[in-house]
Design an enzyme around this catalytic site. Structure first.
Site, short mmCIF file in Angstrom:
data_model
loop_
_atom_site.label_atom_id
_atom_site.label_comp_id
_atom_site.label_asym_id
_atom_site.label_seq_id
_atom_site.Cartn_x
_atom_site.Cartn_y
_atom_site.Cartn_z
N TYR A 1 0.82 -1.23 0.00
CA TYR A 1 0.00 0.00 0.00
C TYR A 1 0.84 1.27 0.00
CZ TYR A 1 -0.25 -0.15 5.29
OH TYR A 1 -0.01 -0.18 6.62
N GLU A 2 0.18 2.38 -0.17
CA GLU A 2 0.83 3.71 -0.28
C GLU A 2 1.83 3.72 -1.44
OE1 GLU A 2 -0.66 5.86 1.85
OE2 GLU A 2 0.34 7.39 0.65
N GLY A 3 1.45 3.07 -2.56
CA GLY A 3 2.37 2.92 -3.71
C GLY A 3 3.19 1.66 -3.53
#
Lengths: 599, 599
Positions: free
Chosen positions: B439-441
């Site tokens: 997550y978060e890229g």
């Protein structure tokens, strides 16, 4: 859930080009294993794996097993799948014909085990443990014991289990406390065993437990352990299951993965003592266990290959289908399947190269097992036993299982956010894989076995025998045409020299400080696994190039891919094997540099 | 469950010796952050983390969240823990005083975030996402919006969420389809968002969703995305939560880990359109998102550190307590705690060195954030912004989270069979950690960000600025006394040269073929993370040696351990960073060598 398709072309390539199946098929007792028969067997096994076992994998994970009143209920469909598996004769494949087995080479059996484990690792564990029990009885059982148990365990009508672990006796099996007291012809067994895979289940009428226990006056430690057959139901005169024995499953574990396989705590003798039958002689149980250890450890290594293959297939399918983002090279204004993005492609190539490398290493070692057992020449048997099978078994077990976990993790990563959602199924592989570096001897134990028994105790002769073979490959590759094979030869040359340096370091370290080799054992194993697998990948490329030159022998695209993947392995993965060697040589002193109480 | 003790001495060492807290405390607005205040804050946070949050971690995992009629019930104890957390003022720690924040440096806030995440990652995610929402409004919200939302989101009375992802818009946020149609002063929002962390919960009266959506005539792709505040309950004139907005949680995901944090699918506008308030201007939503991206990505990197720390503490406790096997050096006839076995010790040392290295990297980058925001000299601000914060943020995010997963896996391994049993708790860390590389890229996106925006687009100047600093450390170390510092200097010298070579390769590869840098992005990032962290470990050893020479400054054993661990890192882990460089340089061409349809 995505399908599983057995990678039969890959398997056949490794069996024929690397693991020496043609030679093995010439050995006494393996005459049946002609190429046609092996092909037909692989095809049929692939069908059962893909059509019956694989579709149950996710259901099994979700439902898990249930224990009620001492009875374990396996997930929906598992009992029926087991029935099909037994009825088609799969269970008997590798065992001796005199007990109803089909007597096929182990290298073929391991390829088929890979399929069962890719399709459904929880299911495959039941036959896997049974193999150990059968091997023990084939070698060490009395004729009576063999006649009573083997036909049913070979066919799969009954299953066998291995009962080693107790709460205080894990890696140190010799610390077992389960008691065995002589009672007439038999013994009374009392104690508790933990982590017993398929210790209780609903597949069969009877379960035959192989139990390590200690007689009252036995010496302490590993030399005081005896091995007993403790059946759930005592066989009657006519061979059928009779009276219930004094044993039961008291609980099943709530685990990270392999949820469809019941991991049981077994209580023996709560009501006076379970009836057990001594195998062989008293106090030789650990020695007997070692006879089946190589094969069991190989099988667990193959589980690593199997999970890697399944994770790769699933990630590849997703990467072809998931459309996201435009290509960096500007070749499309539209979003494209993520397989076109270079970073995703790297992940897939790494998964692919790792899986192929691990398969080569595992099958070649299984081929050594066949050579060690069946080659007509005793010197050849011994050579394969010591310089290949015993040396590489801990490497296959540890290296392939660590790799299985890593590839399963990469498979999740390819799925992005979807990978973390349990319905996708990628996370199941990640959870299931994680037991393989732990059981059948942790990978740390494998590393200690490798450096202790297989390298140092033998003055490194098996490693030198292996590197001598590698050097021949180096010479051939360096003299080959084109760009790829010489490049593979150059990479392999450096790798072989590194193995030699690290082995010298190991010998010197032992002379200096008995603790230092152990501190470098894990990276030494990682190096040996990475280099040996790289050697086999290079040999695969060599074989592919030869077949390409012979024009028309096999699928051109398949053969060219073998060369590309071998080159990828050499350029991208081999550097890490060499880094592990550096870590062992430079860093092992530092392992013990911090005082225990400074942690 | 084993306890969690915040590693305050380690944290303080990194804050003071590496991350420049003394300098940061001198900057305008940070005058409160004196050493005494920071010490007191760390101590108090450690108590809440250890006594309140950590004991809920396993319960939260077991119970998970329940969705009933659109209402999410968090696990037992979570709501009360959140109340305590808010009442003690922790939520307000890093925010601007004008909105009720305490205005402490981010580097201190990240240390405290590490504690929350070690103790209970599922809990910590709620405040973590709220930080992103607050940062957006602090910078881009109108005065009215700030007055309405910020005081409550800063105190924690309300929480904020980030709504980016849609089924077809994951890594490619610009593909979002959620619609926003102007309706008077506000907009009507219609669409579905997935993977919304704490999109619905029972901690607070109101939830403020930050939603990316597209107005009817917006340009295609990322340049047509606008950002909206969409509160669950529309604020009344008096500031309290009023009428229910047209949005709801329609499902929560069944995930591999972080089970106590609800991951929601949110439906907006099923009954005519949710009321949303535009932040800033239309079509600039992605640009605004980037203002909070560095901080959010840093925070996820810190989650990697946090899980590594927790897994290390648990494995260490088990290794001290579990008695199994006699020592190889013959020093005892009895079985000993497994921490005495060299292979287990190697695993613990690796976990320890990795965790310390990751912490150093993350805190130093957080320190760069404070410098970039608050240093009085604009040139210094810019230097920290571009050459440290922006360069290292993707590295912290990816390198520390991959490392968190690996350390959690090693923690399981130390437990042997027990590690695979869920009750032990080691497996939870392994499961929880696995979301952080996603997550978060995803970490692949981080690698592309690093090589594209942070290296190539800036002609590698930030990397050269970093290696220039490293070279100064090399010079100092090589001239130092004793054995360890010069050895660290020699290792670092080779590492810096490797970074330079790999960076040259990257520039050349781009000139050759735009796809090739992307094919080497992941190993390039791994190298830069490994070398930068190794540099910081070496600087830590230098500081420890200096303090040891000053005799009596600090705990001698602690300081000596810093040197031993830095050396361990250099000798055992740094070789793998250099292998990654080799893999990038030698192997990236091979990534795309296999045709897509040959897979």
């Amino acid at each position: 859930m995505p399908d599983y398709h057995a990678p039969i072309e890959d398997m056949r390539f490794v069996l024929n080009e690397l693991a020496g199946l043609q030679d093995i098929a010439q050995m006494p007792g393996f005459e049946e294993a002609t190429p046609d028969v092996v092909d037909a067997i692989l095809d049929e096994a692939g069908k059962l794996a893909g059509e019956v076992l694989a579709p149950l994998n996710h259901i099994g994970d979700r439902q898990g097993c249930v224990l009620e009143n001492g009875v374990v209920r396996t997930p929906e469909g598992f009992k029926d799948a087991y029935r099909q598996y037994v009825q088609s004769g799969w269970n008997a494949l590798p065992f001796e014909p005199e007990f109803g087995g089909q007597g096929l080479p182990w290298v073929v059996a391991q390829a088929i085990q890979e399929m069962w484990n890719s399709a459904n690792m929880s299911f495959a564990l039941c036959p896997l443990l049974n193999v150990g029990a059968v091997e023990l009885l084939q070698v060490h059982g009395s004729p009576d014991q063999q006649a009573t148990y083997l036909p049913k365990m070979v066919s799969g009508e009954w299953t066998g289990t291995m009962n080693l672990t107790e709460p205080q006796a894990g890696s140190d099996v010799g610390a077992a406390k389960t008691r065995a007291v002589k009672d007439g012809e038999a013994y009374r067994i009392t104690g508790q065993k933990i982590y017993i895979t398929y210790g209780e289940h609903d597949f069969t009428d009877n379960i035959v437990h192989m139990v390590l226990a200690r007689t009252p006056d036995a010496p302490a430690g590993t030399k005081g352990i005896s091995l007993f057959i403790v059946p759930k139901y005592l066989p009657k005169e006519d061979g059928s299951a009779g009276e219930r024995n004094d044993l039961r499953c008291v609980s099943i574990e709530h685990k990270l993965g392999i949820n469809a396989s019941p991991t049981c705590t077994m209580a023996y003798g709560d009501n006076g003592g379970a009836v057990g039958f001594l195998v062989g002689e008293e106090n030789r149980g650990i020695e007997y266990m070692f006879t089946m250890m190589n094969n069991a450890r190989l099988s667990v290594g193959v589980q690593g290959v199997a999970i890697a293959e399944r994770a790769y297939q699933q990630a590849l399918a997703y990467a072809r289908e998931r459309v996201q983002g435009r290509p960096v090279d500007g070749s499309s204004k539209q979003a494209v399947p993520i397989i076109r993005h270079p970073d995703v492609r790297r992940t897939l190539m790494t998964m692919r190269a790792r899986t192929e490398a691990a398969r080569a290493l595992a099958y070649v070692t299984a081929g050594a097992l066949d050579h060690a057992r069946r080659h007509p020449d005793e010197a050849v048997r011994r050579d394969h036993q010591i310089n290949r099978l015993e040396l590489l078994t801990p490497v296959v077990k540890a290296w392939c299982t660590d790799l299985g976990c890593e590839v399963a993790s990469q498979g999740m990563q390819v799925h992005g956010g979807m990978g973390f959602i349990e319905e996708t199924g990628a996370a199941q592989h990640y959870r299931d894989a994680r037991i393989t570096p732990i059981y059948e001897g942790t990978n740390g134990i494998q590393a200690m076995d490798l450096i202790g028994r297989k390298v140092l105790r033998r003055k490194a002769e098996p490693v030198r025998d292996l590197t001598a073979d590698m050097k021949q490959t180096v010479e051939r590759l360096r003299g080959a045409n084109g760009e790829d094979l010489p490049a593979l030869g150059a990479g392999l040359k450096e790798a072989v020299e590194t193995v030699e340096k690290a082995t010298d370091w190991l010998m010197e370290a032992e002379a200096r400080d008995p603790a230092e080799p152990g501190a470098g054992a894990a990276p030494y194993l990682d190096m040996l696994g990475g280099v040996t697998a790289g050697w086999l990948m290079a040999r695969g490329a060599e074989a592919a190039a030869r077949r390409l030159a012979e024009n028309g022998v096999g699928d051109q695209r398949f053969l060219r891919a073998k060369i590309v993947t071998a080159r990828y392995y050499a350029d991208n993965l081999l550097p890490h094997a060499l880094a592990s060697a550096n870590s062992a040589m430079k860093g092992s002193k530092g392992v013990l540099a911090l005082d225990e109480d400074a942690f």
